[in-house]
Design a protein around this motif. Structure first.
Motif, PDB file in Angstrom:
ATOM      1  N   SER A  26      52.947 -10.072  47.630  1.00 11.48           N
ATOM      2  CA  SER A  26      53.251 -10.272  48.970  1.00 11.48           C
ATOM      3  C   SER A  26      51.936 -10.589  49.516  1.00 11.48           C
ATOM      4  O   SER A  26      51.017 -10.243  49.379  1.00 11.48           O
ATOM      5  N   VAL A  27      52.231 -11.157  51.086  1.00  8.25           N
ATOM      6  CA  VAL A  27      50.881 -11.516  51.591  1.00  8.25           C
ATOM      7  C   VAL A  27      51.159 -10.400  52.903  1.00  8.25           C
ATOM      8  O   VAL A  27      52.013 -10.345  53.695  1.00  8.25           O
ATOM      9  N   ASP A  28      50.189  -9.681  52.787  1.00  5.26           N
ATOM     10  CA  ASP A  28      49.683  -8.591  53.857  1.00  5.26           C
ATOM     11  C   ASP A  28      48.941  -9.013  55.015  1.00  5.26           C
ATOM     12  O   ASP A  28      47.781  -9.493  54.843  1.00  5.26           O
ATOM     13  N   PHE A  29      49.387  -9.236  56.353  1.00  8.30           N
ATOM     14  CA  PHE A  29      48.700  -9.803  57.335  1.00  8.30           C
ATOM     15  C   PHE A  29      47.465  -9.087  57.368  1.00  8.30           C
ATOM     16  O   PHE A  29      46.326  -9.793  57.816  1.00  8.30           O
ATOM     17  N   THR A  30      47.371  -7.737  57.651  1.00 13.52           N
ATOM     18  CA  THR A  30      45.992  -6.910  57.940  1.00 13.52           C
ATOM     19  C   THR A  30      45.022  -6.953  56.852  1.00 13.52           C
ATOM     20  O   THR A  30      44.048  -7.205  57.071  1.00 13.52           O
ATOM     21  N   GLU A  31      45.653  -7.237  55.403  1.00 10.99           N
ATOM     22  CA  GLU A  31      44.717  -7.384  54.430  1.00 10.99           C
ATOM     23  C   GLU A  31      44.062  -8.823  54.392  1.00 10.99           C
ATOM     24  O   GLU A  31      43.107  -9.110  54.227  1.00 10.99           O
ATOM     25  N   THR A  32      45.094 -10.064  54.930  1.00 12.61           N
ATOM     26  CA  THR A  32      44.360 -11.309  55.220  1.00 12.61           C
ATOM     27  C   THR A  32      43.365 -11.239  56.267  1.00 12.61           C
ATOM     28  O   THR A  32      42.358 -11.885  55.964  1.00 12.61           O
ATOM     29  N   GLU A  33      43.559 -10.503  57.241  1.00 15.01           N
ATOM     30  CA  GLU A  33      42.670 -10.662  58.374  1.00 15.01           C
ATOM     31  C   GLU A  33      41.351  -9.719  57.848  1.00 15.01           C
ATOM     32  O   GLU A  33      40.287 -10.261  58.142  1.00 15.01           O
ATOM     33  N   HIS A  34      41.385  -8.830  57.171  1.00 16.97           N
ATOM     34  CA  HIS A  34      40.395  -7.825  56.357  1.00 16.97           C
ATOM     35  C   HIS A  34      39.549  -9.093  55.618  1.00 16.97           C
ATOM     36  O   HIS A  34      38.435  -9.099  55.815  1.00 16.97           O
TER      37      HIS A  34
END
Length: 83
Positions: A26-34
């Motif tokens: 899955s794509v986690d928005f918080t992880e993507t931003e991180h």
């Protein structure tokens, strides 16, 4: 999540290694931003940043595997950066 830092002889951070499994499930928005901002912030401070997947960690810790920690670092940051 696990994050660790390698420091030099003066206890100054020089390399940050973070476990990151990617976005296969899955794509986690918080992880993507991180993942977008952290490398740039660390680079601006003169600190290298790399990620390590669970499979890379498993191979490094497996005595029968061909990948060791130093070889992993050389592949990620280049041999000249390790001196």
């Amino acid at each position: 999540k696990c994050l660790f830092t390698i420091v030099d002889n003066s206890d100054n951070p020089c390399l940050v290694i973070e476990f990151f499994s990617g976005y296969e499930k899955s794509v986690d928005f918080t992880e993507t931003e991180h993942q977008t901002y952290l490398p740039a912030i660390l680079q601006s401070a003169g600190i290298m940043y790399i990620t390590m997947t669970n499979s890379e960690f498993s191979e490094i810790t497996d005595p029968a595997a061909h990948l060791d920690f130093v070889s992993f670092l050389k592949a990620k940051v280049g041999e000249e950066s390790l001196t």
